[in-house]
Design a protein around this motif. Structure first.
Motif, PDB file in Angstrom:
ATOM      1  N   ASN A  78      28.594 -12.070  79.817  1.00  9.70           N
ATOM      2  CA  ASN A  78      29.148 -11.362  80.945  1.00  9.70           C
ATOM      3  C   ASN A  78      29.629 -10.180  81.682  1.00  9.70           C
ATOM      4  N   ALA A  79      31.054 -10.949  80.838  1.00  9.47           N
ATOM      5  CA  ALA A  79      32.570 -10.485  80.971  1.00  9.47           C
ATOM      6  C   ALA A  79      32.176  -8.856  80.301  1.00  9.47           C
ATOM      7  N   GLU A  80      31.509  -8.622  78.791  1.00 13.32           N
ATOM      8  CA  GLU A  80      31.748  -7.631  78.182  1.00 13.32           C
ATOM      9  C   GLU A  80      30.664  -6.564  78.777  1.00 13.32           C
ATOM     10  N   LEU A  81      29.005  -7.256  79.386  1.00  8.87           N
ATOM     11  CA  LEU A  81      28.726  -6.250  80.277  1.00  8.87           C
ATOM     12  C   LEU A  81      29.000  -5.776  81.520  1.00  8.87           C
ATOM     13  N   GLU A  82      30.042  -6.831  82.258  1.00  7.41           N
ATOM     14  CA  GLU A  82      30.805  -6.332  83.025  1.00  7.41           C
ATOM     15  C   GLU A  82      31.399  -4.915  83.092  1.00  7.41           C
ATOM     16  N   SER A  83      32.269  -4.702  81.526  1.00  8.95           N
ATOM     17  CA  SER A  83      33.410  -3.928  81.348  1.00  8.95           C
ATOM     18  C   SER A  83      32.062  -2.875  81.376  1.00  8.95           C
ATOM     19  N   LYS A  84      31.144  -2.723  80.305  1.00 12.75           N
ATOM     20  CA  LYS A  84      30.247  -1.750  80.180  1.00 12.75           C
ATOM     21  C   LYS A  84      30.038  -0.930  81.686  1.00 12.75           C
ATOM     22  N   VAL A  85      29.415  -2.325  83.146  1.00 11.40           N
ATOM     23  CA  VAL A  85      29.346  -0.980  83.438  1.00 11.40           C
ATOM     24  C   VAL A  85      30.023  -0.884  83.908  1.00 11.40           C
ATOM     25  N   GLN A  86      30.821  -1.339  84.299  1.00  8.75           N
ATOM     26  CA  GLN A  86      32.193  -0.398  84.941  1.00  8.75           C
ATOM     27  C   GLN A  86      32.675   0.840  84.132  1.00  8.75           C
ATOM     28  N   ILE A  87      32.023   0.853  82.615  1.00  4.20           N
ATOM     29  CA  ILE A  87      32.726   2.136  82.429  1.00  4.20           C
ATOM     30  C   ILE A  87      32.083   3.015  82.693  1.00  4.20           C
ATOM     31  N   ARG A  88      30.353   2.781  82.606  1.00  3.08           N
ATOM     32  CA  ARG A  88      29.021   3.312  83.069  1.00  3.08           C
ATOM     33  C   ARG A  88      29.393   4.095  84.208  1.00  3.08           C
ATOM     34  N   THR A  89      29.438   2.946  85.632  1.00  2.00           N
ATOM     35  CA  THR A  89      30.099   3.738  86.972  1.00  2.00           C
ATOM     36  C   THR A  89      31.311   5.104  86.972  1.00  2.00           C
ATOM     37  N   ARG A  90      32.392   4.584  86.355  1.00  2.00           N
ATOM     38  CA  ARG A  90      33.331   5.540  86.197  1.00  2.00           C
ATOM     39  C   ARG A  90      32.834   6.827  85.728  1.00  2.00           C
ATOM     40  N   THR A 123      25.758 -37.986  73.636  1.00  2.00           N
ATOM     41  CA  THR A 123      26.345 -36.905  74.857  1.00  2.00           C
ATOM     42  C   THR A 123      27.341 -36.079  74.165  1.00  2.00           C
ATOM     43  N   ILE A 124      28.450 -36.354  73.406  1.00  2.00           N
ATOM     44  CA  ILE A 124      29.334 -35.570  73.653  1.00  2.00           C
ATOM     45  C   ILE A 124      28.541 -34.330  72.412  1.00  2.00           C
ATOM     46  N   ARG A 125      28.061 -34.758  71.559  1.00  2.00           N
ATOM     47  CA  ARG A 125      27.601 -32.789  70.892  1.00  2.00           C
ATOM     48  C   ARG A 125      26.752 -32.229  71.597  1.00  2.00           C
ATOM     49  N   TYR A 126      25.947 -32.889  72.915  1.00  2.00           N
ATOM     50  CA  TYR A 126      25.252 -32.066  73.893  1.00  2.00           C
ATOM     51  C   TYR A 126      26.387 -31.097  74.741  1.00  2.00           C
ATOM     52  N   ALA A 127      27.312 -31.943  75.591  1.00  2.00           N
ATOM     53  CA  ALA A 127      28.198 -31.609  76.366  1.00  2.00           C
ATOM     54  C   ALA A 127      28.965 -30.799  75.003  1.00  2.00           C
ATOM     55  N   LEU A 128      29.500 -30.757  73.856  1.00  2.00           N
ATOM     56  CA  LEU A 128      29.960 -29.344  73.769  1.00  2.00           C
ATOM     57  C   LEU A 128      28.527 -28.486  72.613  1.00  2.00           C
ATOM     58  N   GLU A 129      28.452 -28.537  72.779  1.00  2.00           N
ATOM     59  CA  GLU A 129      27.205 -27.649  72.411  1.00  2.00           C
ATOM     60  C   GLU A 129      27.161 -26.762  74.145  1.00  2.00           C
ATOM     61  N   ARG A 130      26.472 -27.768  74.743  1.00  2.00           N
ATOM     62  CA  ARG A 130      26.407 -26.765  76.708  1.00  2.00           C
ATOM     63  C   ARG A 130      27.828 -25.961  76.647  1.00  2.00           C
ATOM     64  N   LYS A 131      28.982 -26.801  75.953  1.00  2.00           N
ATOM     65  CA  LYS A 131      30.018 -25.653  77.300  1.00  2.00           C
ATOM     66  C   LYS A 131      30.136 -24.443  76.166  1.00  2.00           C
ATOM     67  N   GLN A 132      29.909 -25.084  74.901  1.00  2.00           N
ATOM     68  CA  GLN A 132      30.228 -23.346  73.407  1.00  2.00           C
ATOM     69  C   GLN A 132      29.205 -22.556  73.893  1.00  2.00           C
ATOM     70  N   HIS A 133      27.876 -22.409  74.862  1.00  2.00           N
ATOM     71  CA  HIS A 133      26.818 -21.734  75.460  1.00  2.00           C
ATOM     72  C   HIS A 133      27.021 -21.132  76.647  1.00  2.00           C
ATOM     73  N   GLU A 134      28.016 -21.476  77.684  1.00  2.00           N
ATOM     74  CA  GLU A 134      28.220 -21.240  78.167  1.00  2.00           C
ATOM     75  C   GLU A 134      29.353 -20.401  78.379  1.00  2.00           C
ATOM     76  N   ASP A 135      30.339 -20.904  77.295  1.00  2.00           N
ATOM     77  CA  ASP A 135      31.334 -19.402  76.610  1.00  2.00           C
ATOM     78  C   ASP A 135      30.906 -18.651  75.305  1.00  2.00           C
ATOM     79  N   GLN A 136      29.614 -18.301  75.432  1.00  2.62           N
ATOM     80  CA  GLN A 136      29.351 -17.426  75.465  1.00  2.62           C
ATOM     81  C   GLN A 136      28.576 -16.412  76.327  1.00  2.62           C
ATOM     82  N   ILE A 137      27.864 -17.392  77.351  1.00  5.11           N
ATOM     83  CA  ILE A 137      27.544 -16.453  78.519  1.00  5.11           C
ATOM     84  C   ILE A 137      28.672 -15.419  79.057  1.00  5.11           C
ATOM     85  N   ARG A 138      29.120 -16.839  79.357  1.00  4.42           N
ATOM     86  CA  ARG A 138      30.716 -16.117  80.169  1.00  4.42           C
ATOM     87  C   ARG A 138      31.047 -14.638  78.916  1.00  4.42           C
ATOM     88  N   LYS A 139      31.670 -14.759  77.999  1.00  2.00           N
ATOM     89  CA  LYS A 139      32.133 -13.840  76.729  1.00  2.00           C
ATOM     90  C   LYS A 139      30.988 -12.546  77.718  1.00  2.00           C
TER      91      LYS A 139
END
Length: 185
Positions: A143-155, A125-141
């Motif tokens: 998404n932030a990179e993609l959003e930044s690229k979208v803003q640059i392209r939009t400009r 349970t601990i291992r799965y929870a930590l791995e899930r958090k790591q994956h969510e953090d990667q997805i957030r990162k």
């Protein structure tokens, strides 16, 4: 944290539990897990938990369902509203599906019934929870990179549109004079 990186460092756990016997049982189970080192901190009250969690020193949080006048789901909702992304595992003596569903809807990583937990289930349970958090953090990162690229392209696109509009304005202005000449003939 990958499975390898989890094993290389001590996992810091905060238990929010008003019963010292349950704290001692969890501590014993964690000590029996040989593949990983754990540091278990303990607090008894909802209020002290809020203060400790705000310091962001723990990798994972365990909340008892019943915490005096409050419950673990209320605590989970409060820390989530304050921006905590630390995985939470809800512990309860009740095997109530309704509580399980409420915990998961509130964002708990898992729900464990006291008395039915052993070292294998606890470690997984601990291992799965930590791995899930790591994956969510990667997805957030990502998404932030993609959003930044979208803003640059939009400009860049807006700049191109502005340049095209300027070109069209200049072109139409420059073409009006020859058209006036043609019209005058």
């Amino acid at each position: 944290m990958s499975a390898e990186s989890v094993n290389k460092q001590t996992i810091r756990i905060l238990l929010v539990e008003d019963d010292e016997e349950d704290f001692m049982l969890l501590r014993i189970m964690l000590r029996r897990i040989r593949e990983q080192d754990y540091q278990l901190d303990w607090t008894r009250t909802y209020e002290s938990a809020i203060e400790i969690i705000s310091q962001r020193r723990h990798d994972i949080l365990f909340f008892d369902y019943k915490l005096g006048d409050h419950n673990g789901i209320e605590l989970l909702n409060e820390i989530s509203a304050k921006g905590s992304r630390t995985p939470v595992i809800l512990l309860t003596g009740l095997g109530d599906r309704k509580i399980d569903m409420q915990a998961m809807a509130a964002g708990a990583a898992d729900y464990l019934v006291k008395g039915k937990v052993d070292e294998v289930l606890l470690e997984r349970t601990i291992r799965y929870a930590l791995e899930r958090k790591q994956h969510e953090d990667q997805i957030r990162k990502l998404n932030a990179e993609l959003e930044s690229k979208v803003q640059i392209r939009t400009r860049e696109l807006q700049k191109t549109v502005d340049e095209l509009q300027q070109f069209i304005y200049v072109s139409t202005h420059d073409l009006q004079e020859p058209l006036r000449m043609v019209n005058s003939y």
